[in-house]
Motif scaffolding. Structure first.
Motif, PDB file in Angstrom:
ATOM      1  N   SER A  79       0.860  -1.179   0.000  1.00  0.00           N
ATOM      2  CA  SER A  79       0.000   0.000   0.000  1.00  0.00           C
ATOM      3  C   SER A  79       0.902   1.237   0.000  1.00  0.00           C
ATOM      4  O   SER A  79       2.123   1.135   0.091  1.00  0.00           O
ATOM      5  N   TRP A  80       0.308   2.424  -0.106  1.00  0.00           N
ATOM      6  CA  TRP A  80       1.096   3.652  -0.024  1.00  0.00           C
ATOM      7  C   TRP A  80       1.798   3.730   1.329  1.00  0.00           C
ATOM      8  O   TRP A  80       1.190   3.470   2.367  1.00  0.00           O
ATOM      9  N   HIS A  81       3.071   4.081   1.322  1.00  0.00           N
ATOM     10  CA  HIS A  81       3.822   4.171   2.575  1.00  0.00           C
ATOM     11  C   HIS A  81       4.981   5.152   2.411  1.00  0.00           C
ATOM     12  O   HIS A  81       5.424   5.420   1.292  1.00  0.00           O
ATOM     13  N   PRO A  82       5.501   5.701   3.528  1.00  0.00           N
ATOM     14  CA  PRO A  82       6.534   6.742   3.450  1.00  0.00           C
ATOM     15  C   PRO A  82       7.952   6.178   3.611  1.00  0.00           C
ATOM     16  O   PRO A  82       8.156   5.074   4.124  1.00  0.00           O
ATOM     17  N   HIS A  83       8.942   6.968   3.151  1.00  0.00           N
ATOM     18  CA  HIS A  83      10.354   6.686   3.406  1.00  0.00           C
ATOM     19  C   HIS A  83      11.099   8.015   3.565  1.00  0.00           C
ATOM     20  O   HIS A  83      10.728   9.026   2.967  1.00  0.00           O
ATOM     21  N   PHE A 290      11.963   4.736   8.108  1.00  0.00           N
ATOM     22  CA  PHE A 290      12.885   5.859   8.175  1.00  0.00           C
ATOM     23  C   PHE A 290      14.260   5.397   8.646  1.00  0.00           C
ATOM     24  O   PHE A 290      14.367   4.582   9.572  1.00  0.00           O
ATOM     25  N   VAL A 291      15.313   5.935   8.020  1.00  0.00           N
ATOM     26  CA  VAL A 291      16.687   5.626   8.409  1.00  0.00           C
ATOM     27  C   VAL A 291      17.423   6.947   8.565  1.00  0.00           C
ATOM     28  O   VAL A 291      17.734   7.620   7.574  1.00  0.00           O
ATOM     29  N   MET A 292      17.704   7.310   9.817  1.00  0.00           N
ATOM     30  CA  MET A 292      18.327   8.595  10.104  1.00  0.00           C
ATOM     31  C   MET A 292      19.556   8.390  10.998  1.00  0.00           C
ATOM     32  O   MET A 292      19.977   7.259  11.246  1.00  0.00           O
ATOM     33  N   ARG A 300      11.211  13.574  14.126  1.00  0.00           N
ATOM     34  CA  ARG A 300      10.867  14.637  13.169  1.00  0.00           C
ATOM     35  C   ARG A 300      10.299  14.040  11.876  1.00  0.00           C
ATOM     36  O   ARG A 300       9.366  14.598  11.282  1.00  0.00           O
ATOM     37  N   ALA A 301      10.837  12.909  11.447  1.00  0.00           N
ATOM     38  CA  ALA A 301      10.331  12.263  10.240  1.00  0.00           C
ATOM     39  C   ALA A 301       8.865  11.875  10.399  1.00  0.00           C
ATOM     40  O   ALA A 301       8.049  12.095   9.482  1.00  0.00           O
TER      41      ALA A 301
END
Length: 322
Positions: A79-83, A290-292, A300-301
């Motif tokens: 499905s739609w997802h963020p990175h 997320f990879v920070m 923050r992401a």
């Protein structure tokens, strides 16, 4: 499999590293990928499971997707997802996958093609089989790799590369026993089409039964080999390897792999994904998509994602490209 074939007798040759002047990398260890499920439920092998991050740097995560023969109505995607903070690399071996993201990137990849998405400062995307494949079913097999971005480029503008399999640099060993497709970076003077922020090499090698592949490898890169199919051995010590296993090499200037003389009937050659990169040696905080570098950046992401700063899901249908 293999996704791209060629007449090896007409390809540029890879010179075998001189064993007297070149230090071959030893095999540090071999791991076996556990199985799991991703997205809407498609089966994967977790290629990097159990391997310390220090050995993988600058790589974060890799799944072998499939190999699975779907019945009509069964193919699945995400499905739609963020990175944010890294790059996703989807290499399709069999089947078809569509990509679309909130920054205008879109494409359709088939056997041998690669979708390279730089998430950078933040992007929403979706990956799924096309409607006709969902209806008909069929073979599905690919790899998704996550490549870390350096601290200074964590928040670059998102970028999408649609890399055709026909653009990969092709070369063979002197005896024609192995075919190497360079997707990104450089192998023995052959450079792949993928543009990367982090210096890496990504290549797919097919090694015929009984043949040996010896490659020069940058001394400042790490070296990983993941077995997509077949069986054989790694390194001068002849460490046995088979489908679903990851080889972690030690330091040196060259690496070698050999294919067993007898291969499974459904897997006529040793198929290996070769990976190497210059370690970033930066702090890594990996949470979900997320990879920070710090926990505060992860927080923050999530805040930026929830506030809609990664863009919006496009309303129109996926655009097909050949």
């Amino acid at each position: 499999m293999p996704a791209i074939t060629a007449d090896v007798l007409t390809l540029p040759r890879i010179a075998t590293p001189d064993p007297v002047t070149t230090e071959e990398r030893p095999v540090r260890y071999v791991t076996t990928a556990p199985t799991g499920h991703e997205g809407e439920g498609f089966p994967v092998r977790r290629a990097f499971a159990g391997v310390p991050m220090s050995e993988l740097d600058p790589f974060i995560h890799m799944d072998q997707m499939g190999e699975v023969e779907y019945a009509p109505g069964e193919p699945k995607g995400t499905s739609w997802h963020p990175h944010r903070g890294f790059e996703t690399v989807t290499y399709m071996i069999d089947g078809t996958f569509e990509h679309r993201d909130s920054h205008g990137g879109s494409g359709t990849i088939r056997g041998g093609d690669t979708q390279w998405m730089t998430a950078g400062g933040g992007v929403l995307h979706i990956e799924r089989p096309p409607e006709e494949l969902v209806v008909s079913g069929g073979l599905f097999h690919g790899v998704q790799l996550w490549v870390n971005l350096p601290r200074a480029q964590k928040l670059v503008l998102p970028r999408y590369q649609d890399i055709r399999g026909t653009s990969a640099a092709l070369a063979s060993t002197a005896d024609g026993g192995a075919l190497v497709r360079v997707i990104a970076g450089e192998v023995a003077g052959h450079t792949g089409p993928g543009a990367t922020y982090t210096p890496i090499t990504m290549a797919h090698a097919t090694i015929s039964p009984g043949a040996r592949l010896a490659l020069p490898w940058r001394a400042d890169f790490n070296a990983l080999a993941y077995v997509l199919a077949g069986s054989g051995s790694a390194g001068s010590e002849g460490r046995p390897i088979c489908k679903g296993q990851l080889v972690v090499f030690g330091h040196g200037e060259a690496l070698s792999l050999s294919a067993s003389t007898a291969q499974p009937s459904a897997e006529p050659a040793l198929e290996v994904l070769l990976l190497g990169g210059r370690p970033l040696r930066e702090p890594v905080v990996h949470y979900g998509p997320f990879v920070m570098n710090t926990k505060a950046e992860i927080v923050r992401a999530f805040e930026d994602y929830q506030a809609g700063r990664f863009g919006l899901e496009p309303a129109e249908r996926l655009t097909h490209t050949d």
